[in-house]
Scaffold this motif. Structure first.
Motif: not given
Length: 309
Positions: A121, A158, A162
């Motif tokens: 991440f 991102q 995740l």
């Protein structure tokens, strides 16, 4: 205006301009003109960003969809990539180097997978952030908008990736005996704090990458070093047992290690508070606030220079 001369002729003279004698800066101030592309005040910059919130969200979603559009498995690679990395690390560090010392397999495997997902991440946020300006110069030069929209959008991309991958992380934790409980509620504040930290870091490297595009080539080596120093594949406490206490604490309080350990503490039943450094939540909040606020101001200060030269 006109006046009669001594010989009876009339001479016409221009009236003096009320702006005569004013400098260019004074004229601009008088008529409300401003420098094209000038940096707005910090408060105005935040207001402009809020006004572009729908663009930021839509841009992040479009980037996420396009990321694996050419692959046959499509969005499944969002999960497959960190899982494959975890499998490789387990083979090398878990089976060959015995980095799982002090932990059973039921704890070590979700420990490792959690570490890989959480570090990925941050890693992906930094890598996308460093190219946020230099990789989108056409957009930056063609349209007027607050440039911080780009690194923030990439960090949001991102985060969405995740969240999609967390379903697999939950499955791994449950598969090895860590069932949902009240501690799982801690996942939310951990993700919020890490997102703020990642966004601040992305803003910092975005400004640096805009000036020095070669930084994108160096960044993978820096991130790999950071990964090995953050306890992704091993417990810092167990691996450094017998070493000076200050070395252990320095490694434990680095931001990625903090967020990984908090996520492990929330998810894994056998990963207790003894693995966490003192004042862990205060440290996590400190890193998030300092990097987000500092990174935002640092990026804003160069706002008028992005895309020029």
């Amino acid at each position: 205006m006109s006046e009669t001369m001594h010989d009876g002729t009339v001479a016409v003279t221009a009236a003096a301009s009320p702006d005569a004698g004013l400098t260019a800066a004074e004229l601009a101030a008088k008529y409300g003109l401003s420098v094209s592309g000038a940096r707005p005040s910090l408060v105005e910059y935040v207001r402009q960003l809020w006004g572009r919130r729908h663009f930021i969200l839509a841009f992040s979603q479009a980037k996420l969809t396009a990321q694996y559009s050419q692959a046959k498995l499509g969005q499944l690679w969002q999960v497959a990539t960190p899982l494959l990395n975890a499998a490789v690390y387990f083979f090398i560090f878990g089976l060959i180097l015995h980095a799982s010392r002090g932990m059973s397999q039921d704890v070590y495997i979700p420990f490792l997978v959690t570490g890989v997902f959480v570090f990925t991440f941050t890693q992906s946020s930094v890598m996308s952030g460093v190219r946020a300006i230099s990789g989108n110069l056409g957009l930056v030069r063609a349209l007027h908008f607050p440039r911080a929209s780009l690194p923030i959008s990439f960090s949001l991309q991102q985060l969405q990736q995740l969240l999609f991958s967390m379903l697999v992380l939950f499955a791994v934790a449950i598969g090895f005996g860590s069932y949902p409980g009240l501690s799982w509620l801690l996942i939310v504040p951990v993700l919020v704090l890490q997102f703020l930290f990642n966004t601040g870091l992305a803003l910092i490297v975005a400004r640096m990458g805009a000036k020095t595009p070669d930084l994108a080539q160096l960044m993978p080596f820096l991130l790999r070093t950071w990964m090995y120093a953050s306890g992704v594949m091993f417990s810092i406490n167990n691996m450094l047992a017998g070493r000076p206490e200050w070395i252990v604490r320095v490694l434990q309080v680095n931001p990625v290690a903090i967020y990984m350990d908090l996520m492990r503490f929330a998810l894994i039943d056998g990963y207790g508070s003894s693995h966490l450094p003192p004042h862990v939540w205060a440290i996590a909040l400190f890193w998030a606030v300092v990097f987000f606020a500092g990174g935002f101001v640092y990026f804003w200060k160069a706002e008028e220079r992005y895309g020029r030269g």
